[in-house]
Design an enzyme around this catalytic site. Structure first.
Site, PDB file in Angstrom:
ATOM      1  N   GLN A 100      -8.671  31.846  31.566  1.00 11.16           N
ATOM      2  CA  GLN A 100      -7.323  32.016  31.014  1.00 11.16           C
ATOM      3  C   GLN A 100      -7.370  32.039  29.487  1.00 11.16           C
ATOM      4  O   GLN A 100      -7.930  31.134  28.858  1.00 11.16           O
ATOM      5  CB  GLN A 100      -6.385  30.882  31.433  1.00 11.16           C
ATOM      6  CG  GLN A 100      -4.965  31.168  30.927  1.00 11.16           C
ATOM      7  CD  GLN A 100      -4.001  29.995  31.020  1.00 11.16           C
ATOM      8  OE1 GLN A 100      -4.230  28.946  30.457  1.00 11.16           O
ATOM      9  NE2 GLN A 100      -2.913  30.212  31.742  1.00 11.16           N
ATOM     10  N   TYR A 182       3.533  29.565  24.289  1.00  9.88           N
ATOM     11  CA  TYR A 182       2.446  29.997  23.396  1.00  9.88           C
ATOM     12  C   TYR A 182       2.686  31.430  22.904  1.00  9.88           C
ATOM     13  O   TYR A 182       3.731  32.012  23.184  1.00  9.88           O
ATOM     14  CB  TYR A 182       1.092  29.798  24.091  1.00  9.88           C
ATOM     15  CG  TYR A 182       0.885  28.339  24.435  1.00  9.88           C
ATOM     16  CD1 TYR A 182       0.778  27.384  23.426  1.00  9.88           C
ATOM     17  CD2 TYR A 182       0.891  27.895  25.753  1.00  9.88           C
ATOM     18  CE1 TYR A 182       0.655  26.030  23.710  1.00  9.88           C
ATOM     19  CE2 TYR A 182       0.770  26.542  26.054  1.00  9.88           C
ATOM     20  CZ  TYR A 182       0.652  25.618  25.026  1.00  9.88           C
ATOM     21  OH  TYR A 182       0.550  24.277  25.322  1.00  9.88           O
ATOM     22  N   GLY A 313      -1.860  22.628  40.537  1.00 10.70           N
ATOM     23  CA  GLY A 313      -2.383  22.081  39.296  1.00 10.70           C
ATOM     24  C   GLY A 313      -2.838  20.643  39.467  1.00 10.70           C
ATOM     25  O   GLY A 313      -3.996  20.376  39.832  1.00 10.70           O
TER      26      GLY A 313
HETATM   27  C1  LIG Z   1      -3.267  18.387  32.543  1.00 14.77           C
HETATM   28  C2  LIG Z   1      -2.568  19.721  32.586  1.00 14.77           C
HETATM   29  C3  LIG Z   1      -2.960  20.713  31.704  1.00 14.77           C
HETATM   30  C4  LIG Z   1      -2.369  21.981  31.755  1.00 14.77           C
HETATM   31  N1  LIG Z   1      -2.847  22.976  30.936  1.00 14.77           N
HETATM   32  C5  LIG Z   1      -2.425  24.239  31.134  1.00 14.77           C
HETATM   33  C6  LIG Z   1      -3.076  25.334  30.488  1.00 14.77           C
HETATM   34  O1  LIG Z   1      -4.049  25.179  29.729  1.00 14.77           O
HETATM   35  N2  LIG Z   1      -2.618  26.577  30.755  1.00 14.77           N
HETATM   36  C7  LIG Z   1      -1.558  26.797  31.602  1.00 14.77           C
HETATM   37  O2  LIG Z   1      -1.195  27.938  31.830  1.00 14.77           O
HETATM   38  N3  LIG Z   1      -0.920  25.790  32.212  1.00 14.77           N
HETATM   39  C8  LIG Z   1      -1.354  24.528  32.034  1.00 14.77           C
HETATM   40  N4  LIG Z   1      -0.776  23.518  32.753  1.00 14.77           N
HETATM   41  C9  LIG Z   1       0.261  23.830  33.758  1.00 14.77           C
HETATM   42  C10 LIG Z   1      -0.381  24.099  35.121  1.00 14.77           C
HETATM   43  O3  LIG Z   1      -1.157  25.288  35.088  1.00 14.77           O
HETATM   44  C11 LIG Z   1       0.690  24.256  36.231  1.00 14.77           C
HETATM   45  O4  LIG Z   1       1.459  25.411  35.947  1.00 14.77           O
HETATM   46  C12 LIG Z   1       1.591  23.051  36.332  1.00 14.77           C
HETATM   47  O5  LIG Z   1       0.836  21.847  36.289  1.00 14.77           O
HETATM   48  C13 LIG Z   1       2.445  23.078  37.598  1.00 14.77           C
HETATM   49  O6  LIG Z   1       1.637  22.959  38.746  1.00 14.77           O
HETATM   50  P1  LIG Z   1       1.513  21.547  39.549  1.00 14.77           P
HETATM   51  O7  LIG Z   1       2.926  21.068  39.764  1.00 14.77           O
HETATM   52  O8  LIG Z   1       0.830  21.914  40.820  1.00 14.77           O
HETATM   53  O9  LIG Z   1       0.714  20.617  38.683  1.00 14.77           O
HETATM   54  C14 LIG Z   1      -1.333  22.241  32.688  1.00 14.77           C
HETATM   55  C15 LIG Z   1      -0.920  21.215  33.547  1.00 14.77           C
HETATM   56  C16 LIG Z   1      -1.532  19.973  33.518  1.00 14.77           C
HETATM   57  C17 LIG Z   1      -1.101  18.915  34.503  1.00 14.77           C
END
Ligand SMILES: Cc1cc2nc3c(=O)[nH]c(=O)nc-3n(C[C@H](O)[C@H](O)[C@H](O)COP(=O)(O)O)c2cc1C
Length: 362
Positions: A100, A182, A313
């Site tokens: 990514q 971003y 995530g």
């Molecule tokens: C620790 C952490 C770091 C994340 N870093 C990014 C990232 O670098 N790029 C991104 O697109 N989303 C990032 N996200 C968002 C996740 O990709 C995802 O969209 C979000 O956590 C929702 O999914 P979940 O409810 O299953 O955790 C991050 C989420 C978490 C928890």
């Protein structure tokens, strides 16, 4: 054919996926100074190889696109040497992995950066809020400078070159991070894009940067099915605001629908709870839905046709073998948010798998 569930095989371009789980891109802040990923990341990603598709943490395509502490870049030979080991380790375990690209735009602080260049963004609007720095603790975001029109081709070329770098390092594809406030989302959103050139104003102008960047990444990859995009319509994170997100994102999705991308990855956030229902009919290619899914709600979304893939995530941070656990109906290990962004192995590569041997491909 019966409706798919999370354990139904899938196909993205030339890649066969053993299941419908994507591992969400997650910044884990374990990289070394200078944007070099740590060797811990080799184990971290390899442990998660049974995901249908791994999306890496956000990786800066160029140094100026890096804003957070201990985050990686995909530009120099030293950085790419570790990325190459990561891709090889995932493939060795039978997995698939896209990198990514996350260009922070105005979200960053100089204490986290290894370039002396200032932050760049569509218009010189500083983000409200603070960011963690290892050297100085929490700090206000830096004041960014506005991007000149004649700089835009060079910025887009940065994404194209990073695409070439990632594919040369063995990655199966790349994802443009056009979510979470971003740089690409700063172009899309009226609150951060006050430009009067061809990249601001009307919705057609505001989507131009994203569309041209995708086209450049596709040209670099030589194959649209190796390029995906993530969006998070109306997400307020990182002080981002748009006057009419439905108009912005329906216009964007219609514009990119014919391109034949690897996938459209949509993160649902509270302001638009029915965003999948709105966007899915506009996009016939692979549609990946994310945001607080679990086994039951993921299966329901696949069965109803609302999505083709489900992005997980936080559950993947603490369950490297999430696909196997879903397959066997076993309990999940709860995640620990206190170690999401801390350095070192703890909370990163020390979570158990069912067998204790590391995940195996389903
Ligand atoms: C620790 C952490 C770091 C994340 N870093 C990014 C990232 O670098 N790029 C991104 O697109 N989303 C990032 N996200 C968002 C996740 O990709 C995802 O969209 C979000 O956590 C929702 O999914 P979940 O409810 O299953 O955790 C991050 C989420 C978490 C928890």
């Amino acid at each position: 054919m019966s409706a798919p569930n999370l354990l139904t095989p899938g196909r993205i371009g030339g890649l066969n996926l053993p299941n419908r789980l994507f591992m969400a891109p997650m910044t884990r802040s374990r990289a070394h100074a200078g944007g070099v990923p740590s060797d811990l990341a080799i184990d971290y990603y390899a442990q998660r190889a049974s995901a249908g598709l791994i999306l890496t943490e956000g990786v800066a395509p160029v140094a100026v696109g890096l804003g957070y502490a201990r985050t990686p870049t995909a530009e120099t030979p030293e950085q790419m040497a570790v990325w190459k080991k990561i891709a090889a380790a995932v493939h060795e375990k039978g997995g698939r992995i896209f990198m990514q690209f996350m260009h922070v735009g105005r979200i960053g602080h100089s204490a986290n950066r290894y370039t002396s260049e200032p932050l760049i963004t569509p218009s010189a609007v500083r983000a409200a809020g603070q960011i963690w720095t290892d050297a100085q603790g929490l700090q206000d975001y830096d004041q960014p400078r506005a991007i000149e029109t004649n700089e835009i081709p060079g910025i887009i070329e940065g994404f194209a070159q990073a695409t070439r770098n990632a594919l040369a390092a063995g990655f199966d594809g790349v994802e443009l991070h056009s979510a979470s406030g971003y740089l690409p989302m700063q172009f899309l959103s009226t609150g951060t894009n006050k430009r009067t050139d061809g990249y601001g104003g009307s919705v057609q102008n505001r989507i131009r940067f994203v569309v041209e960047t995708l086209q450049a990444m596709i040209a670099a990859a030589g194959d649209a099915s190796k390029v995906g995009i993530k969006i998070s319509p109306a997400m307020p994170f990182n002080d981002i605001q748009d006057d009419d997100p439905i108009e912005t994102y329906t216009t964007l999705v219609k514009a990119i629908a014919p391109i034949g991308l690897a996938f459209l990855h949509v993160l649902r956030t509270p302001p638009i709870p029915n965003i999948f229902e709105i966007l899915r009919p506009l996009y016939s290619g692979p549609f990946a839905a994310g945001g607080a899914f679990d086994l039951a709600s993921g299966n329901a979304a696949l069965a109803s046709g609302l999505a083709d893939y489900i992005v997980f995530g936080k559950p993947f941070t603490s369950n490297p073998d999430l696909a196997e656990r879903f397959a066997s109906g076993l309990e999940l290990t709860p995640f620990d948010a206190t170690t999401f962004y801390t350095p070192g192995a703890k909370g990163y590569i020390d979570y158990p798998t069912l067998t204790g041997q590391g995940a195996t491909a389903l």
